[in-house]
Design a protein around this motif. Structure first.
Motif, PDB file in Angstrom:
ATOM      1  N   ASP A   1     -11.436   5.821 -13.337  1.00  0.00           N
ATOM      2  CA  ASP A   1     -10.966   7.211 -13.518  1.00  0.00           C
ATOM      3  C   ASP A   1     -10.012   7.762 -12.396  1.00  0.00           C
ATOM      4  N   ALA A   2     -10.291   7.546 -11.391  1.00  0.00           N
ATOM      5  CA  ALA A   2      -9.483   8.052 -10.030  1.00  0.00           C
ATOM      6  C   ALA A   2      -8.301   7.230  -9.731  1.00  0.00           C
ATOM      7  N   ILE A   3      -8.253   5.867 -10.149  1.00  0.00           N
ATOM      8  CA  ILE A   3      -7.267   5.025  -9.914  1.00  0.00           C
ATOM      9  C   ILE A   3      -6.401   5.409 -10.968  1.00  0.00           C
ATOM     10  N   MET A   4      -6.615   5.467 -12.060  1.00  0.00           N
ATOM     11  CA  MET A   4      -5.819   5.721 -13.510  1.00  0.00           C
ATOM     12  C   MET A   4      -5.077   7.133 -13.217  1.00  0.00           C
ATOM     13  N   SER A   5      -5.873   8.015 -12.821  1.00  0.00           N
ATOM     14  CA  SER A   5      -5.158   9.297 -12.608  1.00  0.00           C
ATOM     15  C   SER A   5      -4.061   9.559 -11.571  1.00  0.00           C
ATOM     16  N   ALA A   6      -4.932   8.912 -10.326  1.00  0.00           N
ATOM     17  CA  ALA A   6      -3.798   8.720  -9.342  1.00  0.00           C
ATOM     18  C   ALA A   6      -2.543   8.103  -9.677  1.00  0.00           C
ATOM     19  N   THR A   7      -2.525   7.032 -10.400  1.00  0.00           N
ATOM     20  CA  THR A   7      -1.441   6.368 -10.853  1.00  0.00           C
ATOM     21  C   THR A   7      -0.316   7.135 -11.591  1.00  0.00           C
TER      22      THR A   7
ATOM     23  N   PRO B   1       0.741  -1.281   0.091  1.00  0.00           N
ATOM     24  CA  PRO B   1       0.025   0.117   0.142  1.00  0.00           C
ATOM     25  C   PRO B   1       0.966   1.244   0.004  1.00  0.00           C
ATOM     26  N   HIS B   2       0.657   2.430  -0.870  1.00  0.00           N
ATOM     27  CA  HIS B   2       1.258   3.413  -0.840  1.00  0.00           C
ATOM     28  C   HIS B   2       0.262   4.439  -0.500  1.00  0.00           C
ATOM     29  N   GLU B   3       0.224   4.865   0.870  1.00  0.00           N
ATOM     30  CA  GLU B   3      -0.675   5.733   1.642  1.00  0.00           C
ATOM     31  C   GLU B   3      -1.091   6.997   0.738  1.00  0.00           C
ATOM     32  N   ALA B   4      -0.030   7.892   0.386  1.00  0.00           N
ATOM     33  CA  ALA B   4      -0.053   9.060  -0.187  1.00  0.00           C
ATOM     34  C   ALA B   4      -0.909   8.878  -1.647  1.00  0.00           C
ATOM     35  N   THR B   5      -0.786   7.791  -2.281  1.00  0.00           N
ATOM     36  CA  THR B   5      -1.664   7.488  -3.424  1.00  0.00           C
ATOM     37  C   THR B   5      -2.862   6.946  -3.269  1.00  0.00           C
ATOM     38  N   ARG B   6      -3.069   6.372  -2.048  1.00  0.00           N
ATOM     39  CA  ARG B   6      -4.339   5.898  -1.668  1.00  0.00           C
ATOM     40  C   ARG B   6      -5.205   7.057  -1.523  1.00  0.00           C
ATOM     41  N   ARG B   7      -4.721   8.231  -0.662  1.00  0.00           N
ATOM     42  CA  ARG B   7      -5.451   9.473  -0.285  1.00  0.00           C
ATOM     43  C   ARG B   7      -5.730  10.156  -1.443  1.00  0.00           C
TER      44      ARG B   7
END
Length: 478
Positions: A143-149, A28-34
């Motif tokens: 959309d959120a997952i791809m953008s955050a990645t 888990p990468h907390e900053a990316t999750r947030r």
């Protein structure tokens, strides 16, 4: 349109070797999750329905996110055919060793009425382990997952082996301004890629929380609507006549209901059933073995076709979905109309199916027309068709073969054919092989996309965030 992409077989194909790495590398990468959470909430609370919403507002919000993450203005494009239906395209530059990969996801959502929902569909609500809101599973989550990645990769200074392009687009769920189609026709240079990853499909299929299989939609059916119309002069209801428009239409629909389109397998569905035949038992195992013979055992095909999923996997299907006729209770009908919705196997065109329906109806008094996305009726169907699928792409499935057993030990990776349709129909037709890949888990008995109280599990979403970064990096490192 994610619910149409789920396979319901209990144990499915394992087409690639699975291994369990000695050391866990997906953490888990907390900053990316947030970040993904914040983007997710922002998108849910921007209404992007066709009736009153604005995809442009969502695209501009995402463009600001990418600017703030350090993407130069020259790599961010917000564009489209009108003020409400603009798409956003962003590019992360790579080394140029390979041609780009395109990520696609639609920003629009289906309609939702507050009075039908327990919560406000356009408010992001977290309760009892789920995120609620219109688009939580179809597909603002993706959309959120791809953008955050992509933002994480940019901030880390990651240089992939190929450019990574992300296009977030309009009108997958309806409307007349489909963003993927428009971009390919008007700005192909912005989205041209060697292959495409579509987050609108695939994922972890579970049964009461137990993961069963990772599905990857490697091909899909073609969506088509057709209008059947019967007309005559009508008259007074006290003087019935033989040429009744409603009866003529009803007879035509009955002939369609009684018709079975030919049995057909492609490289993806055949591979799917080969493994299924090894894992099933009893009559179903025997029927699968018989169906896979050359020539196939048609008795086995007919028995399997009684199951709606098997039937849709092995055949083009056409079904009446809307019906109207007459204009007064005391008058003979002058017009009767029905919409027939078809899901067409790869390799066949819309016009081919329109002609087939004419032949099945076998009544010159019943007109069969193709209905375009803008509801225009055409006497000649579109030549658009779903292409025969290419073999599974090595970069995609090698990456899945590495990541999936680490995150979900023991489950198979299964290339499937979506019995529905997505924006992949446009990218495949443009010569860009498309694979629907997601790391989110949905329970087979709790698929709420397009429905009341749409939701996605909180942990499912966050694990989807973790998965996608590891997966996309694996795809683009070599």
């Amino acid at each position: 349109m994610r619910p149409k992409k789920l396979c319901w077989f209990p144990i499915c194909c394992l087409l690639f070797s699975l291994h369990v790495p000695a050391e866990m590398t997906v953490k888990p990468h907390e900053a990316t999750r947030r970040l993904a959470h914040d983007i997710f909430q922002q998108l849910i609370e921007i209404n992007t329905t066709d009736s009153v919403g604005s995809v442009t507002a969502a695209s501009e919000a995402m463009a600001r996110r990418f600017r703030d993450a350090g993407f130069p203005e020259s790599d961010i494009h917000v564009l489209g055919p009108n003020d409400r239906k603009k798409n956003v395209v962003v590019r992360l530059h790579g080394s140029g060793k390979h041609k780009p990969v395109l990520l696609i996801g639609h920003l629009d959502v289906v309609e939702a009425r507050r009075e039908d929902w327990t919560t406000d569909p356009f408010k992001f609500v977290e309760q009892e382990g789920y995120f609620y809101g219109r688009g939580t599973s179809d597909m603002k989550d993706g959309d959120a997952i791809m953008s955050a990645t992509l933002i994480r990769m940019k901030k880390e200074g990651y240089v992939p082996s190929r450019d990574i392009i992300l296009a977030l687009t309009a009108d997958e769920e309806g409307g007349v301004s489909n963003g993927v189609d428009w971009l390919i026709k008007n700005h192909r240079e912005l989205v041209d890629a060697e292959f495409v990853l579509n987050h609108d499909g695939g994922g972890i299929l579970a049964d009461h929380g137990k993961p069963l299989v990772m599905e990857v939609d490697a091909t899909e059916k073609l969506y088509g609507d057709f209008m059947l119309t019967a007309r005559n002069p009508g008259g007074h209801s006290s003087l019935p006549r033989l040429d009744n428009a409603i009866y003529e239409l009803a007879a035509a629909l009955t002939r369609i209901a009684d018709y079975q389109f030919p049995f057909e397998l492609n490289s993806i569905t055949r591979a799917y059933y080969v493994r299924a035949a090894r894992t099933e038992k009893g009559e179903r195992a025997a029927d699968l073995a018989g169906m896979l013979k050359s020539p196939p055992d048609m008795d086995a095909v007919n028995r399997l076709s009684k199951d709606p999923i098997d039937n849709s996997t092995m055949h083009t299907t056409c079904v009446a979905t809307r019906l109207s006729g007459g204009h007064a209770n005391n008058a003979l009908p002058q017009t009767a109309e029905a919409n027939v919705n078809c899901r067409i196997l790869p390799g066949h065109s819309l016009e081919e199916i329109r002609l087939a329906l004419e032949k099945i109806v076998a009544d010159p008094k019943v007109k069969v027309q193709f209905r375009e996305n803008n509801n225009e009726l055409m006497d000649h169907g579109s030549d658009r068709h779903s292409y025969v699928p290419a073999p599974p792409r090595k970069e995609v499935f090698d990456a899945l073969d590495k990541i999936v057993p680490e995150m979900w030990p023991g489950i198979p990776v299964l290339p499937t054919m979506s019995t529905g349709a997505s924006d992949g129909v446009y990218t495949n037709a443009a010569g860009m092989p498309t694979y629907a890949v997601s790391g989110e888990q949905e329970d087979r008995d709790d698929v709420r996309a397009h429905g009341k109280d749409e939701r996605i599990g909180v942990e499912s979403f966050y694990r989807g965030v973790d998965f996608y970064y590891a997966f996309l990096k694996e795809v683009t490192e070599r």
